[in-house]
Write a protein that holds these residues in place. Structure first.
Motif, PDB file in Angstrom:
ATOM      1  N   ARG A 153     -34.065   6.499   2.912  1.00 31.01           N
ATOM      2  CA  ARG A 153     -35.240   7.331   3.192  1.00 31.01           C
ATOM      3  C   ARG A 153     -34.833   8.768   3.529  1.00 31.01           C
ATOM      4  O   ARG A 153     -35.510   9.722   3.146  1.00 31.01           O
ATOM      5  CB  ARG A 153     -36.048   6.728   4.338  1.00 31.01           C
ATOM      6  N   ALA A 154     -33.738   8.922   4.261  1.00 29.44           N
ATOM      7  CA  ALA A 154     -33.272  10.264   4.631  1.00 29.44           C
ATOM      8  C   ALA A 154     -32.906  11.069   3.389  1.00 29.44           C
ATOM      9  O   ALA A 154     -33.085  12.294   3.360  1.00 29.44           O
ATOM     10  CB  ALA A 154     -32.068  10.156   5.565  1.00 29.44           C
ATOM     11  N   LYS A 155     -32.404  10.401   2.363  1.00 28.86           N
ATOM     12  CA  LYS A 155     -32.058  11.087   1.115  1.00 28.86           C
ATOM     13  C   LYS A 155     -33.302  11.689   0.473  1.00 28.86           C
ATOM     14  O   LYS A 155     -33.289  12.823  -0.009  1.00 28.86           O
ATOM     15  CB  LYS A 155     -31.376  10.106   0.159  1.00 28.86           C
ATOM     16  N   ILE A 156     -34.406  10.939   0.490  1.00 28.46           N
ATOM     17  CA  ILE A 156     -35.675  11.435  -0.051  1.00 28.46           C
ATOM     18  C   ILE A 156     -36.207  12.570   0.804  1.00 28.46           C
ATOM     19  O   ILE A 156     -36.661  13.605   0.302  1.00 28.46           O
ATOM     20  CB  ILE A 156     -36.707  10.287  -0.124  1.00 28.46           C
ATOM     21  N   LEU A 157     -36.132  12.392   2.115  1.00 25.95           N
ATOM     22  CA  LEU A 157     -36.618  13.404   3.048  1.00 25.95           C
ATOM     23  C   LEU A 157     -35.867  14.715   2.873  1.00 25.95           C
ATOM     24  O   LEU A 157     -36.460  15.801   2.893  1.00 25.95           O
ATOM     25  CB  LEU A 157     -36.481  12.896   4.478  1.00 25.95           C
ATOM     26  N   LYS A 158     -34.555  14.628   2.694  1.00 24.50           N
ATOM     27  CA  LYS A 158     -33.751  15.837   2.555  1.00 24.50           C
ATOM     28  C   LYS A 158     -34.088  16.578   1.267  1.00 24.50           C
ATOM     29  O   LYS A 158     -34.111  17.815   1.234  1.00 24.50           O
ATOM     30  CB  LYS A 158     -32.271  15.478   2.590  1.00 24.50           C
ATOM     31  N   LYS A 159     -34.385  15.840   0.214  1.00 27.25           N
ATOM     32  CA  LYS A 159     -34.696  16.463  -1.075  1.00 27.25           C
ATOM     33  C   LYS A 159     -36.098  17.048  -1.095  1.00 27.25           C
ATOM     34  O   LYS A 159     -36.300  18.212  -1.478  1.00 27.25           O
ATOM     35  CB  LYS A 159     -34.547  15.446  -2.203  1.00 27.25           C
ATOM     36  N   GLU A 160     -37.085  16.266  -0.698  1.00 25.69           N
ATOM     37  CA  GLU A 160     -38.483  16.685  -0.800  1.00 25.69           C
ATOM     38  C   GLU A 160     -38.962  17.491   0.410  1.00 25.69           C
ATOM     39  O   GLU A 160     -39.903  18.281   0.302  1.00 25.69           O
ATOM     40  CB  GLU A 160     -39.384  15.457  -0.982  1.00 25.69           C
ATOM     41  N   GLY A 161     -38.358  17.221   1.561  1.00 27.72           N
ATOM     42  CA  GLY A 161     -38.794  17.896   2.782  1.00 27.72           C
ATOM     43  C   GLY A 161     -39.893  17.175   3.516  1.00 27.72           C
ATOM     44  O   GLY A 161     -40.237  17.541   4.635  1.00 27.72           O
ATOM     45  N   VAL A 162     -40.467  16.119   2.909  1.00 26.66           N
ATOM     46  CA  VAL A 162     -41.524  15.338   3.548  1.00 26.66           C
ATOM     47  C   VAL A 162     -41.442  13.898   3.056  1.00 26.66           C
ATOM     48  O   VAL A 162     -41.094  13.644   1.890  1.00 26.66           O
ATOM     49  CB  VAL A 162     -42.918  15.941   3.263  1.00 26.66           C
ATOM     50  N   LEU A 163     -41.714  12.962   3.934  1.00 25.04           N
ATOM     51  CA  LEU A 163     -41.582  11.537   3.631  1.00 25.04           C
ATOM     52  C   LEU A 163     -42.663  10.753   4.355  1.00 25.04           C
ATOM     53  O   LEU A 163     -42.893  10.966   5.550  1.00 25.04           O
ATOM     54  CB  LEU A 163     -40.201  11.032   4.079  1.00 25.04           C
ATOM     55  N   ARG A 164     -43.314   9.865   3.638  1.00 26.50           N
ATOM     56  CA  ARG A 164     -44.297   8.980   4.268  1.00 26.50           C
ATOM     57  C   ARG A 164     -43.677   7.604   4.504  1.00 26.50           C
ATOM     58  O   ARG A 164     -42.981   7.064   3.655  1.00 26.50           O
ATOM     59  CB  ARG A 164     -45.536   8.838   3.375  1.00 26.50           C
ATOM     60  N   ILE A 165     -43.954   7.038   5.686  1.00 26.44           N
ATOM     61  CA  ILE A 165     -43.565   5.669   6.010  1.00 26.44           C
ATOM     62  C   ILE A 165     -44.801   4.964   6.561  1.00 26.44           C
ATOM     63  O   ILE A 165     -45.437   5.458   7.492  1.00 26.44           O
ATOM     64  CB  ILE A 165     -42.429   5.614   7.052  1.00 26.44           C
ATOM     65  N   ASP A 166     -45.139   3.834   6.002  1.00 23.45           N
ATOM     66  CA  ASP A 166     -46.318   3.089   6.447  1.00 23.45           C
ATOM     67  C   ASP A 166     -45.950   2.074   7.527  1.00 23.45           C
ATOM     68  O   ASP A 166     -44.781   1.678   7.670  1.00 23.45           O
ATOM     69  CB  ASP A 166     -46.968   2.366   5.266  1.00 23.45           C
ATOM     70  N   LEU A 338     -51.016  15.692   0.024  1.00 21.72           N
ATOM     71  CA  LEU A 338     -52.026  15.646   1.082  1.00 21.72           C
ATOM     72  C   LEU A 338     -51.794  14.428   1.965  1.00 21.72           C
ATOM     73  O   LEU A 338     -51.591  13.315   1.470  1.00 21.72           O
ATOM     74  CB  LEU A 338     -53.411  15.575   0.435  1.00 21.72           C
ATOM     75  N   GLY A 339     -51.833  14.638   3.284  1.00 18.18           N
ATOM     76  CA  GLY A 339     -51.554  13.570   4.238  1.00 18.18           C
ATOM     77  C   GLY A 339     -52.736  12.666   4.509  1.00 18.18           C
ATOM     78  O   GLY A 339     -53.247  12.631   5.641  1.00 18.18           O
ATOM     79  N   LEU A 340     -53.150  11.923   3.503  1.00 23.34           N
ATOM     80  CA  LEU A 340     -54.229  10.933   3.677  1.00 23.34           C
ATOM     81  C   LEU A 340     -53.609   9.639   4.200  1.00 23.34           C
ATOM     82  O   LEU A 340     -53.468   8.650   3.486  1.00 23.34           O
ATOM     83  CB  LEU A 340     -54.958  10.709   2.350  1.00 23.34           C
ATOM     84  N   LEU A 341     -53.244   9.676   5.470  1.00 21.75           N
ATOM     85  CA  LEU A 341     -52.502   8.578   6.082  1.00 21.75           C
ATOM     86  C   LEU A 341     -53.421   7.473   6.563  1.00 21.75           C
ATOM     87  O   LEU A 341     -54.516   7.724   7.061  1.00 21.75           O
ATOM     88  CB  LEU A 341     -51.678   9.104   7.261  1.00 21.75           C
ATOM     89  N   LYS A 342     -52.951   6.249   6.443  1.00 25.20           N
ATOM     90  CA  LYS A 342     -53.638   5.108   7.033  1.00 25.20           C
ATOM     91  C   LYS A 342     -53.254   4.984   8.504  1.00 25.20           C
ATOM     92  O   LYS A 342     -52.199   5.454   8.932  1.00 25.20           O
ATOM     93  CB  LYS A 342     -53.277   3.819   6.288  1.00 25.20           C
ATOM     94  N   LYS A 343     -54.094   4.335   9.271  1.00 23.07           N
ATOM     95  CA  LYS A 343     -53.808   4.134  10.696  1.00 23.07           C
ATOM     96  C   LYS A 343     -52.458   3.451  10.874  1.00 23.07           C
ATOM     97  O   LYS A 343     -52.175   2.438  10.232  1.00 23.07           O
ATOM     98  CB  LYS A 343     -54.913   3.302  11.334  1.00 23.07           C
ATOM     99  N   GLY A 344     -51.613   4.032  11.709  1.00 22.97           N
ATOM    100  CA  GLY A 344     -50.286   3.473  11.954  1.00 22.97           C
ATOM    101  C   GLY A 344     -49.213   3.973  11.011  1.00 22.97           C
ATOM    102  O   GLY A 344     -48.032   3.663  11.206  1.00 22.97           O
ATOM    103  N   SER A 345     -49.600   4.745   9.996  1.00 21.28           N
ATOM    104  CA  SER A 345     -48.628   5.323   9.069  1.00 21.28           C
ATOM    105  C   SER A 345     -48.172   6.682   9.575  1.00 21.28           C
ATOM    106  O   SER A 345     -48.810   7.284  10.434  1.00 21.28           O
ATOM    107  CB  SER A 345     -49.238   5.472   7.674  1.00 21.28           C
ATOM    108  N   CYS A 346     -47.079   7.182   9.014  1.00 25.05           N
ATOM    109  CA  CYS A 346     -46.562   8.464   9.473  1.00 25.05           C
ATOM    110  C   CYS A 346     -46.067   9.314   8.312  1.00 25.05           C
ATOM    111  O   CYS A 346     -45.824   8.816   7.209  1.00 25.05           O
ATOM    112  CB  CYS A 346     -45.433   8.269  10.487  1.00 25.05           C
TER     113      CYS A 346
END
Length: 370
Positions: A153-166, A338-346
């Motif tokens: 996940r950190a590899k994706i975060l470092k490349k894109e700058g943003v990461l969603r985790i449910d 767009l951060g259309l997050l579900k409850k409990g997601s980040c």
């Protein structure tokens, strides 16, 4: 917000009164942002030019318009205090930010929801966590699996700058935490009104503060401890952050940003400047309810946490032939999420990534808490 041991602090918003009025409108992210100065301090540079100039926005650019000087005077019957001047200037700047944010909204047209990537780690089994699924929870519940998933996940975060985790918080914890924090906000507002506590002791400074607040969260409550345990130890958040920052990473700030109906769209901004290839600060927004389109979800521009993107973002000068500035071109051409997050997601993002909070236009009076 987690950081290396020496995180950069955000400088206050500033204006300059040069030929072109330029701005560094580092307005508040949706939560957890540090402000280095009070509103009165932040507007010191405006006071010297406020008597002879007004500021207006034309096609997203900030220009100054001269007018006859109207010096501020005080008399025995009517005294204009420094706080009054600061408040007037603060409202003027907020109006400019709102107008600029509305213009930027017209530029950002290529927008898709931020999705959680499917992370598959060989030999660790299916993902667990709250609600299960490969988009959230720990891989197989093992320490090795958690580290491997965090690294992926950190590899994706470092490349894109943003990461969603449910599924980083259980639904019951998110519900209980939301109710607790709104109750805490109500008590804090009462304490501030009645003079029992200073506002900055309970609320962080935030631009576009009408219908928006940033509530600091005290440690020690059992529910708070449970929520932190779920988010940092049982979900992949902790492993993702430690994979990038190491085991010595610190929790730099802990708060909740609440955006009520009527809050305006922010201007696009980074939270920290680009001062090197390595990140210094990560912010994690955890949704305490479903975030729908009308509730003011965060807008991110993936890949803009780079030296090149920041250089373009700082270039607000339009072309000689009237073409758009490099900043506006960057905003217009970069696909957004767009951060259309579900409850409990980040959503975890690099503090250097360009982003903004959008307007809460909820018709059913729904406040959004992250």
């Amino acid at each position: 917000r987690t950081a290396r041991q020496s995180p950069h602090r955000l400088l206050p918003p500033t204006f300059t009164c040069d030929k072109m009025v330029s701005t560094s409108l580092s307005s508040k992210a949706l939560c957890l942002l540090l402000m280095a100065a009070s509103p009165a301090q932040a507007f010191t540079s405006l006071i010297s030019c406020s008597k002879s100039e007004s500021v207006t926005i034309t096609h997203g650019q900030l220009h100054k318009r001269h007018r006859r000087a109207s010096p501020i005077t005080t008399t025995s019957s009517s005294s204009l205090q420094m706080s009054d001047v600061s408040d007037l200037l603060y409202r003027e700047q907020e109006n400019l930010i709102v107008q600029r944010g509305q213009f930027e909204e017209t530029l950002v047209t290529n927008v898709t929801p931020l999705e959680a990537p499917v992370v598959k780690i060989r030999g660790t089994g299916s993902a667990g966590g709250f609600g299960g699924g490969s988009k959230g929870g720990n891989s197989g519940g093992t320490k090795a699996g958690g580290k491997a998933e965090g690294k992926a996940r950190a590899k994706i975060l470092k490349k894109e700058g943003v990461l969603r985790i449910d599924n980083v918080l259980s639904s019951s914890t998110a519900d209980a935490l939301r109710a607790h924090l709104y109750s805490l906000r109500e008590q804090a507002e009462l304490d501030v009104r009645e003079g029992r506590v200073d506002k900055l002791a309970r609320f962080e400074n935030v631009l576009l503060k009408q219908n928006r607040c940033d509530l600091t969260i005290p440690m020690g409550d059992e529910l708070i401890t449970q929520a932190l345990d779920e988010a940092l130890r049982l979900s992949p958040i902790g492993a993702t952050i430690s994979s990038e920052f190491g085991e010595e990473a610190i929790l730099h700030e802990f708060s909740c940003l609440m955006s009520d109906p009527g809050s305006q769209r922010q201007v696009i901004h980074p939270d920290t400047p680009f001062n090197g290839k390595d990140p210094v600060l990560y912010t994690c927004f955890i949704a305490l309810q479903d975030v729908t389109l009308d509730m003011g979800p965060t807008v991110w521009l993936p890949g803009t946490h780079t030296r090149e993107a920041h250089a373009a973002f700082k270039d607000t000068t339009p072309g000689a032939d009237g073409t758009e500035s490099a900043k506006d071109a960057l905003i217009r051409t970069t696909p957004a999420v767009l951060g259309l997050l579900k409850k409990g997601s980040c959503a975890i993002f690099d503090s250097r990534l360009l982003h903004c909070g959008s307007a809460n236009r909820s018709e059913n009076d729904t406040s959004r808490a992250l």
